[in-house]
Design a protein around this motif. Structure first.
Motif, PDB file in Angstrom:
ATOM      1  N   ILE A  67       0.835  -1.194   0.000  1.00 45.95           N
ATOM      2  CA  ILE A  67       0.000   0.000   0.000  1.00 45.95           C
ATOM      3  C   ILE A  67       0.874   1.249   0.000  1.00 45.95           C
ATOM      4  O   ILE A  67       0.577   2.241  -0.659  1.00 45.95           O
ATOM      5  CB  ILE A  67      -0.941  -0.001   1.219  1.00 45.95           C
ATOM      6  N   THR A  68       1.965   1.208   0.763  1.00 47.24           N
ATOM      7  CA  THR A  68       2.951   2.283   0.776  1.00 47.24           C
ATOM      8  C   THR A  68       4.333   1.660   0.605  1.00 47.24           C
ATOM      9  O   THR A  68       4.470   0.437   0.519  1.00 47.24           O
ATOM     10  CB  THR A  68       2.910   3.077   2.097  1.00 47.24           C
ATOM     11  N   CYS A  69       5.367   2.488   0.566  1.00 49.63           N
ATOM     12  CA  CYS A  69       6.764   2.037   0.430  1.00 49.63           C
ATOM     13  C   CYS A  69       7.038   1.330  -0.896  1.00 49.63           C
ATOM     14  O   CYS A  69       8.067   0.679  -1.047  1.00 49.63           O
ATOM     15  CB  CYS A  69       7.170   1.114   1.580  1.00 49.63           C
ATOM     16  N   GLU A  70       6.101   1.449  -1.850  1.00 47.80           N
ATOM     17  CA  GLU A  70       6.296   0.766  -3.136  1.00 47.80           C
ATOM     18  C   GLU A  70       7.475   1.352  -3.909  1.00 47.80           C
ATOM     19  O   GLU A  70       8.128   0.646  -4.679  1.00 47.80           O
ATOM     20  CB  GLU A  70       5.009   0.838  -3.969  1.00 47.80           C
ATOM     21  N   ASP A  71       7.756   2.641  -3.687  1.00 45.98           N
ATOM     22  CA  ASP A  71       8.887   3.249  -4.394  1.00 45.98           C
ATOM     23  C   ASP A  71      10.221   2.713  -3.861  1.00 45.98           C
ATOM     24  O   ASP A  71      11.161   2.502  -4.631  1.00 45.98           O
ATOM     25  CB  ASP A  71       8.826   4.771  -4.314  1.00 45.98           C
ATOM     26  N   TYR A  72      10.309   2.504  -2.535  1.00 47.63           N
ATOM     27  CA  TYR A  72      11.504   1.887  -1.967  1.00 47.63           C
ATOM     28  C   TYR A  72      11.741   0.528  -2.615  1.00 47.63           C
ATOM     29  O   TYR A  72      12.850   0.205  -3.049  1.00 47.63           O
ATOM     30  CB  TYR A  72      11.353   1.689  -0.457  1.00 47.63           C
ATOM     31  N   TYR A  73      10.698  -0.275  -2.652  1.00 48.23           N
ATOM     32  CA  TYR A  73      10.804  -1.638  -3.169  1.00 48.23           C
ATOM     33  C   TYR A  73      11.186  -1.626  -4.650  1.00 48.23           C
ATOM     34  O   TYR A  73      12.101  -2.332  -5.080  1.00 48.23           O
ATOM     35  CB  TYR A  73       9.466  -2.359  -2.977  1.00 48.23           C
ATOM     36  N   PHE A  74      10.501  -0.806  -5.441  1.00 48.48           N
ATOM     37  CA  PHE A  74      10.728  -0.784  -6.883  1.00 48.48           C
ATOM     38  C   PHE A  74      12.124  -0.284  -7.225  1.00 48.48           C
ATOM     39  O   PHE A  74      12.833  -0.892  -8.040  1.00 48.48           O
ATOM     40  CB  PHE A  74       9.678   0.103  -7.563  1.00 48.48           C
ATOM     41  N   THR A  75      12.544   0.825  -6.621  1.00 46.64           N
ATOM     42  CA  THR A  75      13.861   1.365  -6.963  1.00 46.64           C
ATOM     43  C   THR A  75      14.984   0.474  -6.434  1.00 46.64           C
ATOM     44  O   THR A  75      16.068   0.435  -7.023  1.00 46.64           O
ATOM     45  CB  THR A  75      14.029   2.810  -6.450  1.00 46.64           C
ATOM     46  N   ASP A  76      14.724  -0.253  -5.348  1.00 49.50           N
ATOM     47  CA  ASP A  76      15.716  -1.225  -4.885  1.00 49.50           C
ATOM     48  C   ASP A  76      15.878  -2.340  -5.924  1.00 49.50           C
ATOM     49  O   ASP A  76      17.000  -2.790  -6.195  1.00 49.50           O
ATOM     50  CB  ASP A  76      15.304  -1.819  -3.542  1.00 49.50           C
ATOM     51  N   GLN A  77      14.777  -2.792  -6.501  1.00 54.74           N
ATOM     52  CA  GLN A  77      14.858  -3.794  -7.558  1.00 54.74           C
ATOM     53  C   GLN A  77      15.595  -3.237  -8.777  1.00 54.74           C
ATOM     54  O   GLN A  77      16.371  -3.938  -9.427  1.00 54.74           O
ATOM     55  CB  GLN A  77      13.444  -4.234  -7.966  1.00 54.74           C
ATOM     56  N   ALA A  78      15.375  -1.963  -9.076  1.00 62.75           N
ATOM     57  CA  ALA A  78      16.013  -1.341 -10.239  1.00 62.75           C
ATOM     58  C   ALA A  78      17.526  -1.268 -10.080  1.00 62.75           C
ATOM     59  O   ALA A  78      18.264  -1.283 -11.078  1.00 62.75           O
ATOM     60  CB  ALA A  78      15.443   0.059 -10.457  1.00 62.75           C
ATOM     61  N   ARG A  79      18.007  -1.193  -8.847  1.00 62.77           N
ATOM     62  CA  ARG A  79      19.451  -1.121  -8.617  1.00 62.77           C
ATOM     63  C   ARG A  79      20.164  -2.376  -9.102  1.00 62.77           C
ATOM     64  O   ARG A  79      21.380  -2.358  -9.334  1.00 62.77           O
ATOM     65  CB  ARG A  79      19.745  -0.904  -7.132  1.00 62.77           C
ATOM     66  N   GLY A  80      19.421  -3.447  -9.287  1.00 65.16           N
ATOM     67  CA  GLY A  80      20.023  -4.650  -9.842  1.00 65.16           C
ATOM     68  C   GLY A  80      20.339  -4.516 -11.326  1.00 65.16           C
ATOM     69  O   GLY A  80      21.057  -5.350 -11.898  1.00 65.16           O
ATOM     70  N   TYR A  81      19.811  -3.461 -11.955  1.00 66.64           N
ATOM     71  CA  TYR A  81      20.020  -3.242 -13.390  1.00 66.64           C
ATOM     72  C   TYR A  81      20.852  -1.990 -13.690  1.00 66.64           C
ATOM     73  O   TYR A  81      21.163  -1.724 -14.852  1.00 66.64           O
ATOM     74  CB  TYR A  81      18.674  -3.123 -14.100  1.00 66.64           C
ATOM     75  N   GLY A  82      21.179  -1.214 -12.671  1.00 63.15           N
ATOM     76  CA  GLY A  82      21.971  -0.020 -12.912  1.00 63.15           C
ATOM     77  C   GLY A  82      21.853   0.985 -11.778  1.00 63.15           C
ATOM     78  O   GLY A  82      21.250   0.714 -10.740  1.00 63.15           O
ATOM     79  N   ARG A  83      22.418   2.154 -11.997  1.00 61.84           N
ATOM     80  CA  ARG A  83      22.501   3.194 -10.974  1.00 61.84           C
ATOM     81  C   ARG A  83      21.192   3.979 -10.846  1.00 61.84           C
ATOM     82  O   ARG A  83      20.430   4.084 -11.802  1.00 61.84           O
ATOM     83  CB  ARG A  83      23.634   4.172 -11.313  1.00 61.84           C
ATOM     84  N   LEU A  84      20.986   4.534  -9.667  1.00 64.53           N
ATOM     85  CA  LEU A  84      19.897   5.474  -9.409  1.00 64.53           C
ATOM     86  C   LEU A  84      20.544   6.838  -9.207  1.00 64.53           C
ATOM     87  O   LEU A  84      21.348   7.021  -8.285  1.00 64.53           O
ATOM     88  CB  LEU A  84      19.103   5.080  -8.163  1.00 64.53           C
TER      89      LEU A  84
END
Length: 315
Positions: free
Chosen positions: A169-186
Motif C-alpha cells: 500500500i505504501t513504500c512501493e517506491d523503496y521496493y521498486f527502486t531497490d529492484q532497479a538497482r540490480g540493473y543499474g545506478r539510481l
C-alpha cells in the motif's frame, strides 16, 4: 508514438493535479510526449483538468480498491512509448525537467533511473523545509533509493522488474527502486527540480500521514535484501514504544533507574536524527522545529508499522 509517457496515478485533490499537468505543458523540450492519468475520481474529465487541446492526454478510470502500484502498472500497460516518467499527482516540475532527465538517462554510462531534486515552494513553512532537506540528503550522485514523486526510465526496465509491487500500500517506491538497482545506478540530479505541492505543512496532518506511510515498512523488506544503511530507518522508530514500555515497567516496579533508562531509549533516535538533520540543513532550520518533527515522526512510524502487521490502513 510519443517518445515519453508521463504516468500519473490520481485520487482526490484534483486542483493539484491541474498544477501538475500545467507544469508538463510548460516543458521546454522537442521530445514528443503524452500523459496518462490513471484516476479513481469518476467525475474527472479533460475539461476539468483545463489542459490545452493539443495536449496528448489519456484518462483511465479505475476502481478505488487499486493500490498506487496497480495504477502505475495499468498506466504502463495502456501506453507504448520507449521512455516513461512516473509522477505523483501533486508535483510541479521545472520547465527543463524532461530534457534534463532524458539527457541524463541517455548519456553513457547510462543509469537505470534518474530523478530531480525537491525544492521549497515560495514562502514554504518550516515543516516543508524539513521535508525538502530530508529529500536532498545526497544530490548529484548515485543513491540507494528514489522517492516515487518523479522517476524517469526506459519502459524496458519496468518490464524487466515486473512492474511496481501491487502487494504494498505504501513504500512501493523503496521496493521498486531497490529492484532497479540490480540493473543499474539510481541518479539524483540538481540540474532539474520539482515542488511537492502536497508536502506536509503542519505537524498533526503529518503525524496521521506517517502512521499510514509506516504500515508497509515491514512488508516492503520481504523478498529483497536489506542493506545495512537501511536498517536504522527500520529499527529507530521502534525505540519509542520500547522506551515507553520500559518507563511503564519502571513505574510499576518503582524503579527510577529503569524508568530513566526507558526515557533515554525512547528519545535517543529523536536527538540523534534531529542533530543530524540540523547539521545537514546547514543549521538554517531551527533545531527546536526539527526536534518537534521527530517527536511526532518516530511514534507515528512505530504505530503505523505495528498496526500494518494486522490490518491495512485506508488512505
Amino acid at each position: 508514438m510519443p517518445d515519453v509517457t508521463f504516468i500519473v496515478p490520481h485520487k482526490g485533490r484534483s486542483s493539484m493535479l491541474v498544477q501538475t499537468l500545467g507544469s508538463l505543458v510548460e516543458q521546454e523540450t522537442t521530445l514528443a510526449w503524452q500523459v496518462c492519468v490513471v484516476t479513481q475520481e469518476p467525475e474527472l474529465t479533460r475539461e476539468t483538468l483545463a489542459v490545452p487541446a493539443e495536449t496528448a492526454l489519456m484518462l483511465v478510470q479505475v476502481p478505488t480498491d487499486l493500490t498506487i502500484s496497480d495504477m502505475r502498472n495499468l498506466g504502463l500497460a495502456e501506453t507504448r512509448s520507449e521512455y516513461v516518467a512516473f509522477l505523483d499527482a501533486d508535483v510541479c516540475l521545472s520547465p527543463n525537467w524532461l530534457d534534463v532527465m532524458h539527457r541524463l538517462l541517455t548519456t553513457p554510462p547510462e543509469p537505470a533511473i534518474v530523478s530531480a531534486v525537491q525544492v521549497n515552494s515560495p514562502e514554504a513553512p518550516v515543516l516543508e523545509r524539513i521535508r525538502t532537506a530530508l529529500s536532498n540528503a545526497k544530490i548529484d550522485t548515485d543513491v540507494d533509493f528514489l522517492p516515487g514523486r518523479n522517476l524517469f526510465m526506459r519502459r524496458q526496465l519496468v518490464e524487466k522488474i515486473g512492474g511496481f509491487p501491487s502487494h504494498l500500500i505504501t513504500c512501493e517506491d523503496y521496493y521498486f527502486t531497490d529492484q532497479a538497482r540490480g540493473y543499474g545506478r539510481l541518479f539524483y540530479s540538481a540540474m532539474a527540480s520539482y515542488i511537492h505541492l502536497g508536502e506536509d505543512k503542519a505537524l498533526w496532518p503529518m503525524f496521521i500521514k506517517e502512521i499510514w506511510r509506516g504500515q508497509s515498512n515491514l512488508r516492503s523488506v520481504q523478498g529483497r535484501r536489506i542493506p545495512w544503511r537501511e536498517v536504522p530507518s527500520l529499527i529507530m522508530p521502534m525505540f519509542t514504544p520500547l522506551g515507553l514500555l520500559i518507563i511503564l515497567l519502571g513505574a510499576i516496579a518503582g524503579s527510577w533507574v529503569l524508568a530513566g533508562a526507558g526515557l533515554c531509549i525512547a528519545f535517543f533516535p529523536t536527538l540523534v536524527y534531529s542533530a543530524r538533520l540540523w547539521t545537514m540543513a546547514d543549521k538554517q532550520i531551527p533545531f527546536a522545529e526539527i526536534l518537534k518533527f521527530y517527536l511526532l515522526y518516530f511514534p507515528a512510524r512505530a504505530y503505523g508499522t505495528l498496526r500494518g502487521l494486522f490490518k491495512p490502513i485506508a488512505h
